[in-house]
Design an enzyme around this catalytic site. Structure first.
Site, PDB file in Angstrom:
ATOM      1  N   GLY A   1      -8.600   4.403  -4.293  1.00 38.69           N
ATOM      2  CA  GLY A   1      -9.700   4.219  -3.354  1.00 38.69           C
ATOM      3  C   GLY A   1      -9.342   3.302  -2.207  1.00 38.69           C
ATOM      4  O   GLY A   1      -9.515   3.645  -1.035  1.00 38.69           O
ATOM      5  N   ASP A   2      -8.849   2.088  -2.504  1.00 38.80           N
ATOM      6  CA  ASP A   2      -8.476   1.137  -1.456  1.00 38.80           C
ATOM      7  C   ASP A   2      -7.083   0.577  -1.716  1.00 38.80           C
ATOM      8  O   ASP A   2      -6.787  -0.559  -1.375  1.00 38.80           O
ATOM      9  CB  ASP A   2      -9.501   0.000  -1.363  1.00 38.80           C
ATOM     10  CG  ASP A   2      -9.658  -0.777  -2.663  1.00 38.80           C
ATOM     11  OD1 ASP A   2      -9.078  -0.333  -3.681  1.00 38.80           O
ATOM     12  OD2 ASP A   2     -10.332  -1.820  -2.665  1.00 38.80           O
ATOM     13  N   GLU A   3      -6.225   1.399  -2.324  1.00 38.83           N
ATOM     14  CA  GLU A   3      -4.870   0.966  -2.650  1.00 38.83           C
ATOM     15  C   GLU A   3      -3.860   1.862  -1.949  1.00 38.83           C
ATOM     16  O   GLU A   3      -4.000   3.091  -1.921  1.00 38.83           O
ATOM     17  CB  GLU A   3      -4.645   0.999  -4.164  1.00 38.83           C
ATOM     18  CG  GLU A   3      -3.355   0.307  -4.589  1.00 38.83           C
ATOM     19  CD  GLU A   3      -3.269   0.132  -6.097  1.00 38.83           C
ATOM     20  OE1 GLU A   3      -2.219  -0.306  -6.577  1.00 38.83           O
ATOM     21  OE2 GLU A   3      -4.264   0.436  -6.789  1.00 38.83           O
TER      22      GLU A   3
END
Length: 308
Positions: free
Chosen positions: A233-235
């Site tokens: 997701g936010d990596e």
């Protein structure tokens, strides 16, 4: 000849059919039909390297028709990789008196790039291999469509970076495939700090804008990266080529973090996020354990997040 009813064929052996009923193929008509379909026919004299082309081959290569055309001037239109592949399969076909099929890229004299498909067969006479004959077809449109489909399948739909599946197949599974990156220097994992707060305060559209900017800035910070991928997701993951100077690598990553922390302007609002990272160097640039590298980088990333 009188009319033959369909029922009259029943029970008639194949070898009893009148020859006149089976039209013999006309080679000139076949060549003309192929040419109208954009499939050119060629022949190359293996002893003189003199070429004989139908009009479609001239059209594909963007070359003015003339009777004295030779192979030496045409191979200069192939890009290096395609020419190496062509010489390899062509030599093998001549040696074995066999054939080959090859997709190759050329640049025409007018600068236009084309993909062509070559289907060839070696013909022999009493002195051995004498001619290479076959067809050449412009497959540029098919290649572009295939590349677009492949890009769509391999790209993250939001950021345009490589997606998790590509990262998995080309890096994590590299021990089981021939797709690994070599030489490889390091894996760097980045995580967006404060992403949930942006989503909660401004909504998912703002969160998506953050991710897009984050990905663009990572790519900007590492123009030499072998791969930049969004793997969660936010990596994000960055695969870097081999560098002997470890301190230089840390300076580059710290510089990237400073860039990633720059506020993002969105709808007159400044979205502020941070970045954490974890680094794992390749034990050996050619032979490395991708999964072990990922575990080390992941552990370093979360140790950094806990320390904040």
């Amino acid at each position: 000849m009188g009319r033959i009813d369909a029922d009259a064929w029943d029970g008639v052996a194949d070898d009893a059919l009148p020859c006149a009923l089976i039209p013999q193929p006309n080679p000139a008509q076949i060549v003309n039909s192929l040419d109208r379909a954009g499939i050119g026919v060629f022949a190359c004299d293996l002893r003189t390297e003199r070429l004989a082309w139908t009009p479609s081959v001239y059209d594909i290569f963007g070359v003015t028709p003339r009777p004295d055309i030779r192979r030496g001037e045409i191979v200069e239109l192939y890009d290096r990789e395609s020419l190496e592949a062509l010489e390899r399969v062509r030599s093998r076909a001549i040696e074995r008196a066999s054939g080959f099929m090859l997709d190759a890229r050329i640049t025409r004299p007018d600068g236009a790039m084309r993909w062509i498909q070559i289907v060839a067969q070696v013909e022999c006479d009493s002195g051995g291999p004498a001619r290479l004959t076959g067809t050449k077809q412009d497959i540029t449109r098919q290649r572009l469509e295939r590349d677009l489909l492949q890009q769509s399948a391999e790209s993250d739909s939001l950021t345009g970076l490589s997606n998790r599946a590509v990262f998995q197949s080309r890096f994590l599974d590299s021990a089981r495939t021939a797709l690994g990156f070599r030489p490889l220097g390091a894996l760097v994992l980045f995580d967006v700090d404060g992403f949930k707060q942006v989503n909660d305060r401004f909504g998912h559209v703002a969160g998506d804008a953050c991710l897009v900017q984050f990905g663009q800035r990572i790519r900007q910070a590492f123009p030499d990266a072998l791969m930049v991928a969004r793997i969660g997701g936010d990596e994000f993951a960055v695969l870097l080529p081999s560098h002997r100077n470890l301190q230089r690598l840390f300076r580059r990553v710290e510089g990237a973090v400073a860039l990633l922390k720059t506020p993002i302007l969105w709808n007159d609002a400044l979205l502020e996020v941070g970045a954490s990272y974890g680094i794992a160097k390749a034990e050996n640039a050619i032979s490395y354990d991708a999964e072990a590298m990922f575990m080390r980088a992941d552990q370093a990333l979360y140790a950094a997040k806990r320390a904040r």
